[in-house]
Design a protein around this motif. Structure first.
Motif, short mmCIF file in Angstrom:
data_model
loop_
_atom_site.label_atom_id
_atom_site.label_comp_id
_atom_site.label_asym_id
_atom_site.label_seq_id
_atom_site.Cartn_x
_atom_site.Cartn_y
_atom_site.Cartn_z
N LEU A 93 0.83 -1.21 0.00
CA LEU A 93 0.00 0.00 0.00
C LEU A 93 0.87 1.26 0.00
O LEU A 93 0.51 2.27 -0.62
N TRP B 148 -10.79 -2.86 1.41
CA TRP B 148 -9.67 -3.81 1.54
C TRP B 148 -10.18 -5.24 1.63
O TRP B 148 -9.65 -6.14 0.97
N ARG C 19 -9.39 -8.00 -1.15
CA ARG C 19 -8.60 -9.16 -0.74
C ARG C 19 -9.34 -10.46 -1.03
O ARG C 19 -8.74 -11.46 -1.41
#
Length: 663
Positions: free
Chosen positions: A215, A421, A425
């Motif tokens: 990130l 996220w 993911r």
């Protein structure tokens, strides 16, 4: 006879030597005491600062969007950084000695790794300080009132932080360098030799560091991606995971978002069918689509045939430019589970035409209700043509409402960030950009949806619903994968068990495009599934059960894989089993280790996966500290891509074998 007296010539020198040694010992003791006092002083200061940091962090996390709660964090981190550095300077002369104390019983290993832990701590605190210094002004910018609250374009949160992202690019690269330094130091520490509590913490810390590290690399590229160097246009793809396709679902909607300097200057979203320009010549559809769905030409709605999302994304861009004359800089795809996660972060979300504010719990039912009745009194039975034209009106309204909420800045950014996220993911959001450096980071994060076979054993299973229905809303799948050693090599057995729980009597399976009176009607149908399994290149199929015999084929797959494919149909209220047995290529299982990468299909929930590994007779293998033997079994819900590593322990030297067993 006279006796000689002892000589006293050496006495002064002996006294001097004793005095010198005594002085050295006293000075050494004094120096050691002084050093010990200074080390104690630094340690006490570090402890006090750590308590302040802990208290400040708790207060900040309680109100994460209030800059006032974070303003004390950078100076506290700076103080901690200075104190840790001073402590290192005090004890650095002893580092070589400390590293040699590893053989000592009880605490020898802990003492020997202290230099590495201290180095990692300094690097992490330095990274935290620099990151906090960069993040604080961005947080303050987000809290400032907009120039014109009624105009979303004037208060766009991306535009507010863009100048700070541009100016802070060198600082974020420095953060990355410190994190790399910390990671390298922590990799030198074996968590298996620490007490279980500390070993588990170290493992979690290393995993968290590895997950978050990319990130930081993405941040310097964000200004370019957000239009700081000129307009950027991105294709937004809505995939209906109830009608499963390779990259997450049937492409039901497509949008275009244009960004300049972080501001959304244009946003459109519509039915994927409305994108087609039939005056343009289109490429032929992939052969299985022609065979099982009768699709002669390839349009945007079927462009995600390749399970490698970057490949499918480039095809989407090409078709969109062909049909609409608009070149894009990337593709962002999302499915229904991503919609749930993101709406949950924005709830309550007010959408014109919705019966009630949208939440995570009701958003899917609201979407389906709007599909059944897109306008008051309008149903498929009343006016099928008008219903078809307006059946997806709700999705553009939902997207517009979400963007307006984001642009207004009234958002819990921590909650939204976690939702994004988690969805990315778990492969419910996929991203591809025409920016090689940024795309490399996205790939490292696992957000690209690409095929990544590697050198180890590899398994990626992709279902494609070719039945014109939404049965994937109810159909479930379980994977059982067994690798066993045989005299002629290693054999893999993949068993896929599909369950269609809807209890309804159907005289036959009718394969034709047909809408139902309700959305649920489209889940009460047969499941026509085209299955593709990607395994290591060099594998060879030995047996196939549960697939139409005339459909089974194997051939070189994408990204240097081997593809095994086939087709089957199952009725509601039944279970169906597909079993594939194939020989693995040499080298996939080495003499002392077996590694397996399983890639999750985008758009699927966390379906169960069971792994069984059986080595040669008498061999002992280990997956976890408490999972050891000739046969290894492991079962879990497959939420994201997963790498397993099984080590052979009976080949290790006795001392190392004991350590492996203790772990």
């Amino acid at each position: 006879m006279t006796r000689s007296l002892p000589s006293r010539r050496g006495t002064p020198y002996r006294r001097f030597l004793i005095l010198a040694l005594t002085s050295i010992i006293l000075i050494s003791l004094g120096w050691a005491g002084f050093k010990a006092y200074r080390v104690y002083t630094h340690a006490r200061a570090i402890w006090a600062t750590a308590q302040q940091l802990k208290s400040t962090a708790r207060q900040a996390l309680a109100q994460p969007q209030d800059p006032a709660q974070w303003k004390d964090l950078p100076p506290l981190l700076g103080t901690m950084e200075a104190e840790l550095t001073s402590l290192r300077d005090e004890i650095e002369p002893f580092f070589p000695l400390m590293r040699r104390l590893e053989p000592l019983p009880r605490y020898g290993y802990e003492i020997s790794i202290a230099p590495d832990l201290l180095e990692a701590g300094i690097a992490l605190v330095s990274a935290g300080r620099i990151g906090a210094e960069q993040a604080l002004p961005m947080l303050e910018a987000l809290r400032r009132p907009g120039d014109s609250p009624g105009d979303a374009a004037q208060v766009d949160i991306l535009a507010r932080v863009l100048p700070y992202l541009e100016a802070g690019a060198p600082a974020w690269r420095s953060v990355g360098a410190h994190l790399d330094q910390a990671s390298a130091a922590l990799q030198r520490v074996d968590p298996g030799r620490l007490p279980p509590v500390w070993g588990d913490r170290l493992r979690r810390g290393r995993d968290l560091l590895a997950a978050g590290r990319p990130l930081v690399d993405l941040l310097p590229h964000l200004p370019d991606l957000l239009g700081a160097q000129g307009e950027r246009a991105y294709l937004i793809i809505a995939q209906n995971s109830d009608e499963l396709r390779a990259t997450g679902g049937f492409i039901s909607g497509a949008g275009l978002v244009r960004l300049i300097d972080g501001r959304i200057v244009d946003l459109t979203f519509r039915d994927s069918y409305a994108v087609d320009n039939l005056d343009q010549p289109h490429p032929p559809a992939p052969e299985p689509l022609r065979r099982y769905m009768g699709a002669e030409l390839l349009f945007l709605r079927d462009a995600n045939w390749s399970p490698d999302f970057p490949t499918s994304a480039r095809i989407m861009q090409t078709l969109y430019e062909l049909d609409q004359g608009v070149a894009t800089h990337g593709v962002i795809a999302f499915d229904l589970i991503a919609v749930q996660e993101l709406v949950g972060a924005l709830e309550p979300l007010h959408v014109p035409g919705a019966e009630k504010p949208l939440t995570r719990k009701n958003v899917l039912s609201q979407i389906k209700a709007a599909w059944e009745q897109p306008a008051e009194g309008l149903t498929i039975e009343q006016d099928s043509r008008e219903w078809w034209r307006r059946r997806k009106d709700f999705m553009p309204a939902l997207v517009q409402a979400a963007v307006q909420r984001l642009s207004g800045g009234d958002v819990d950014l921590q909650r939204l960030g976690y939702a994004f996220w988690k969805a990315a993911r778990e492969k419910h959001i996929l991203i591809y950009v025409n920016h090689p450096e940024a795309q490399a980071v996205i790939t490292t994060l696992g957000w690209d949806g690409g095929l990544h076979p590697g050198e180890q054993d590899y398994l990626a299973v992709f279902d494609t619903n070719v039945g014109y229905n939404k049965v994937n809303a109810v159909v479930a799948r379980q994977m059982d994968y067994a690798v066993t050693w045989q005299e002629n090599g290693w054999t893999a057995r993949l068993t896929l068990t599909y369950t269609h729980p809807v209890q309804i009597e159907l005289p036959s399976c009718v394969h034709r495009p047909e809408y139902g009176r309700t959305y649920a009607d489209m889940t009460r149908r047969c499941y026509w599934n085209y299955l593709r399994v990607y395994v290591p290149d060099g594998s060879r199929l030995l047996e196939a059960e549960g697939l139409d015999p005339g459909s089974v084929q194997e051939e070189p797959g994408e990204k240097e894989t081997w593809e095994i494919a086939g087709y089957f149909v199952m009725k509601p209220g039944t279970a169906h089993v597909v079993r594939l047995i194939y020989r693995l290529p040499e080298g996939v299982v080495t003499r002392d280790a077996y590694r397996l990468m399983v890639q999750k299909q985008p758009g699927t929930p966390a379906w169960p996966f069971r792994l069984t590994f059986a080595g040669p007779p008498g061999s002992i293998w280990q997956l976890e500290p408490d999972t050891q033997g000739t046969e290894i079994r492991q079962e879990e819900a497959l939420r994201h891509d997963r790498l397993w590593e099984i080590r052979r322990v009976d080949l290790l030297p006795p001392g190392e074998r004991d350590q492996q067993t203790e772990r």
